[in-house]
Design a protein around this motif. Structure first.
Motif, PDB file in Angstrom:
ATOM      1  N   GLY A   1       0.807  -1.222   0.000  1.00 58.15           N
ATOM      2  CA  GLY A   1       0.000   0.000   0.000  1.00 58.15           C
ATOM      3  C   GLY A   1       0.837   1.267   0.000  1.00 58.15           C
ATOM      4  N   ILE A   2       2.164   1.104   0.091  1.00 56.70           N
ATOM      5  CA  ILE A   2       3.040   2.282   0.125  1.00 56.70           C
ATOM      6  C   ILE A   2       2.979   3.060  -1.195  1.00 56.70           C
ATOM      7  CG2 ILE A   2       5.180   1.176  -0.710  1.00 56.70           C
ATOM      8  CD1 ILE A   2       6.641   2.678   1.585  1.00 56.70           C
ATOM      9  N   GLU A   3       2.605   2.340  -2.285  1.00 57.41           N
ATOM     10  CA  GLU A   3       2.543   2.966  -3.620  1.00 57.41           C
ATOM     11  C   GLU A   3       1.210   3.675  -3.869  1.00 57.41           C
ATOM     12  OE1 GLU A   3       0.060   0.117  -3.411  1.00 57.41           O
ATOM     13  OE2 GLU A   3       2.127  -0.484  -3.054  1.00 57.41           O
ATOM     14  N   LEU A   4       0.352   3.740  -2.843  1.00 53.53           N
ATOM     15  CA  LEU A   4      -0.980   4.329  -3.005  1.00 53.53           C
ATOM     16  C   LEU A   4      -0.924   5.795  -3.448  1.00 53.53           C
ATOM     17  CD1 LEU A   4      -3.965   3.520  -2.686  1.00 53.53           C
ATOM     18  CD2 LEU A   4      -3.868   4.460  -0.383  1.00 53.53           C
ATOM     19  N   VAL A   5       0.170   6.473  -3.090  1.00 57.23           N
ATOM     20  CA  VAL A   5       0.363   7.864  -3.521  1.00 57.23           C
ATOM     21  C   VAL A   5       0.264   7.961  -5.039  1.00 57.23           C
ATOM     22  CG1 VAL A   5       1.993   9.803  -3.527  1.00 57.23           C
ATOM     23  CG2 VAL A   5       1.849   8.324  -1.551  1.00 57.23           C
ATOM     24  N   GLY A   6       0.786   6.939  -5.735  1.00 50.36           N
ATOM     25  CA  GLY A   6       0.750   6.930  -7.199  1.00 50.36           C
ATOM     26  C   GLY A   6      -0.654   6.820  -7.741  1.00 50.36           C
ATOM     27  N   THR A   7      -1.515   6.035  -7.068  1.00 46.50           N
ATOM     28  CA  THR A   7      -2.895   5.879  -7.512  1.00 46.50           C
ATOM     29  C   THR A   7      -3.673   7.174  -7.314  1.00 46.50           C
ATOM     30  OG1 THR A   7      -2.673   3.665  -6.593  1.00 46.50           O
ATOM     31  CG2 THR A   7      -4.836   4.262  -7.405  1.00 46.50           C
ATOM     32  N   ALA A   8      -3.336   7.917  -6.253  1.00 39.03           N
ATOM     33  CA  ALA A   8      -4.028   9.176  -5.949  1.00 39.03           C
ATOM     34  C   ALA A   8      -3.487  10.350  -6.764  1.00 39.03           C
ATOM     35  CB  ALA A   8      -3.904   9.488  -4.459  1.00 39.03           C
ATOM     36  N   ALA A   9      -2.391  10.118  -7.537  1.00 40.06           N
ATOM     37  CA  ALA A   9      -1.705  11.209  -8.240  1.00 40.06           C
ATOM     38  C   ALA A   9      -2.610  11.977  -9.196  1.00 40.06           C
ATOM     39  CB  ALA A   9      -0.502  10.661  -9.003  1.00 40.06           C
ATOM     40  N   ALA A  10      -3.529  11.262  -9.867  1.00 35.97           N
ATOM     41  CA  ALA A  10      -4.400  11.904 -10.860  1.00 35.97           C
ATOM     42  C   ALA A  10      -5.376  12.877 -10.220  1.00 35.97           C
ATOM     43  CB  ALA A  10      -5.170  10.841 -11.640  1.00 35.97           C
ATOM     44  N   GLU A  11      -5.570  12.748  -8.904  1.00 35.00           N
ATOM     45  CA  GLU A  11      -6.521  13.620  -8.221  1.00 35.00           C
ATOM     46  C   GLU A  11      -5.833  14.482  -7.158  1.00 35.00           C
ATOM     47  OE1 GLU A  11     -10.466  11.185  -7.892  1.00 35.00           O
ATOM     48  OE2 GLU A  11      -8.824   9.831  -8.277  1.00 35.00           O
ATOM     49  N   THR A  12      -4.544  14.738  -7.393  1.00 37.08           N
ATOM     50  CA  THR A  12      -3.757  15.549  -6.471  1.00 37.08           C
ATOM     51  C   THR A  12      -3.657  16.982  -6.976  1.00 37.08           C
ATOM     52  OG1 THR A  12      -2.418  13.623  -5.936  1.00 37.08           O
ATOM     53  CG2 THR A  12      -1.510  15.742  -5.351  1.00 37.08           C
ATOM     54  N   HIS A  13      -3.965  17.925  -6.106  1.00 39.15           N
ATOM     55  CA  HIS A  13      -3.809  19.335  -6.453  1.00 39.15           C
ATOM     56  C   HIS A  13      -2.320  19.674  -6.375  1.00 39.15           C
ATOM     57  CE1 HIS A  13      -4.944  23.546  -6.779  1.00 39.15           C
ATOM     58  NE2 HIS A  13      -4.095  23.803  -5.797  1.00 39.15           N
ATOM     59  N   ASP A  14      -1.781  20.310  -7.403  1.00 35.72           N
ATOM     60  CA  ASP A  14      -0.378  20.717  -7.474  1.00 35.72           C
ATOM     61  C   ASP A  14       0.575  19.530  -7.253  1.00 35.72           C
ATOM     62  OD1 ASP A  14       1.866  22.240  -7.730  1.00 35.72           O
ATOM     63  OD2 ASP A  14       1.629  23.351  -5.854  1.00 35.72           O
TER      64      ASP A  14
END
Length: 464
Positions: free
Chosen positions: A226-239
């Motif tokens: 689950g450490i790579e979850l940041v990558g999945t959320a990248a498309a909905e990250t502001h800035d």
């Protein structure tokens, strides 16, 4: 503020795209939540009894390797903001087959993990409400997570923010309590007293030898899922150019604080050979100071940890199905977004699969045997996804040298560390052959790739 307004206007103009609604604090806490698995709270007793104090080095080595995987992922995602997740850059850099295998494998990983988490939540729930049906609580979990994810992306971010805060408070409380007990030379269960020397005084740092040290890797690697979850959320990250580097660069600090310090404190207060393998060291620590509510407090923390994992899994599976639909390797229904820019079809499908999984666990006898095998399969498949990220990075360096040159977030020791990390994953796979339960899971895993291969072959025939 101007950027945020501009971003909102762009979302309104283009309702068919995912919106960048997650902000810095959401991503930072999603990254922390991903780095702290339920394994730390419940599984640390078993890892300590297997490896002794050398488990500290095990967590540091795994954290070190995964930091470079996350740096490779970060550089790739920021090299082209059209990438929604790692299945997108895998498809672009390695070929459509890679996007297909990565996306569907990652989806399956989180469905399996989600089933495990929901069963775990239901069993934790039984401590407080023993008469409440376990199947009603499992169903309630799925409905609640579906409702949380279907409303807005920002609500998902808020829930993960507070779930992660609870985890952090629990670990900081453990560390502070342990430091106080060591300072007071508090009597320990082994007959001695709490002291820093307890870490190395009972057989040194490698009391179980090299075999015990290696055995620790088999369980510890699962804690980082689950450490790579940041990558999945990248498309909905502001800035994303500002937020993603911050979240990824903080991984080493998180590993040291949340894993290494917590384990050192546990072994300083209770010598490693007195730690009970099948019991949470967190409960034992709070029970030592005479806190009668320790069981309920830790039960609440572990429940929220499992809830955080299940919530993240439902979020990531729906986004992965959306990405696969856009690539043309999943049904176009999964590419439709609601008025709030949420991929609702993917959400409903993933939640339905969770319910089917819960029903299967009920029907199959020897639940814990199946449970262990299924979660081990999930962890092996996660290593496959991490390897695909590294292979994509190597392809990116070959195909787009100019993009790499212009990158503001270059992966340190890029090509060399890709090969080192892949060799490390191969080494962990070899270690999985040493224990019977993990060996069985390793033998079952190829069935998933055979199934995917058949799906790819049928799809290629249709396309031809």
């Amino acid at each position: 503020m101007v950027d945020q307004t501009k971003d909102t206007l762009q979302s309104a103009e283009n309702p068919d795209k995912l919106r960048r609604s997650l902000h810095n604090r959401h991503i930072q806490l999603i990254a922390i939540g991903g780095a702290i698995g339920t394994g730390l709270f419940m599984g640390s007793g078993k890892t300590i009894s297997l490896a002794g104090p050398s488990i500290i080095f095990v967590y540091m080595i795994i954290g070190f390797m995964l930091f470079f995987v996350m740096r490779a992922m970060g550089e790739l995602l920021l090299s082209n903001l059209e990438y929604k997740s790692f299945s997108d850059f895998a498809a672009d850099l390695l070929g459509p087959w890679a996007g297909y295998f990565t996306g569907w494998t990652y989806w399956f990983c989180w469905v399996v993990t989600g089933i495990a988490d929901i069963v775990a939540i239901s069993s934790y729930f039984q401590l407080w409400f023993p008469d409440f049906s376990i199947w009603m609580s499992a169903l309630l979990c799925v409905v609640v997570f579906l409702a949380l994810n279907i409303l807005t992306v920002k609500l998902f971010g808020e829930m993960e923010f507070w779930f992660a805060i609870i985890k952090i408070v629990a670990i900081v409380a453990l560390i502070v309590t342990g430091v106080v007990l060591v300072a007071l030379h508090y009597p320990s269960p082994g007959g001695g007293h709490a002291a820093l020397s307890n870490i190395w005084s009972y057989g040194g740092m490698f009391p179980q030898g090299v075999s015990g040290f290696f055995a620790g890797f088999q369980i510890a690697v699962f804690a980082f899922v689950g450490i790579e979850l940041v990558g999945t959320a990248a498309a909905e990250t502001h800035d994303p150019h500002k937020v993603l580097p911050r979240a990824i660069n903080a991984i080493p600090l998180r590993v040291i604080m949340f894993y290494v310090l917590a384990l050192m404190v546990i072994m300083a207060v209770t010598p490693w050979n007195s730690v009970v393998a099948d019991r949470s060291p967190f409960v034992a620590m709070f029970m030592m100071i005479g806190l009668p509510a320790a069981a309920s407090i830790v039960n609440f923390v572990v429940l929220t940890s499992a809830a955080s994992s299940a919530n993240s899994g439902i979020f990531s599976t729906s986004r992965m199905l959306y990405g696969l639909s856009e690539q043309g390797v999943a049904h176009r229904t999964f590419g439709r977004l609601s008025a709030r820019a949420v991929p609702t079809s993917g959400l409903f499908f993933s939640c339905f699969c969770l319910l089917v999984g819960v029903a299967l666990i009920y029907l199959i006898p020897n639940v814990m045997t199946v449970f262990t095998m299924v979660t081990t399969v999930s962890a092996i498949l996660f290593m496959f996804v991490w390897t695909i990220i590294l292979c994509s990075y190597l392809a990116y360096r070959k195909k787009h040298p100019q993009r790499h040159q212009n990158s503001s977030f270059k992966m340190p020791l890029g090509k060399l560390m890709c090969w080192v990390c892949m060799a490390f994953f191969a080494f962990v796979i070899v270690l999985l052959t040493l224990q019977e339960d993990t060996r069985n899971a390793l033998m079952v895993t190829p069935l998933w790739f055979i199934l995917l291969g058949c799906g790819w072959w049928i799809r290629s025939r249709k396309a031809a």
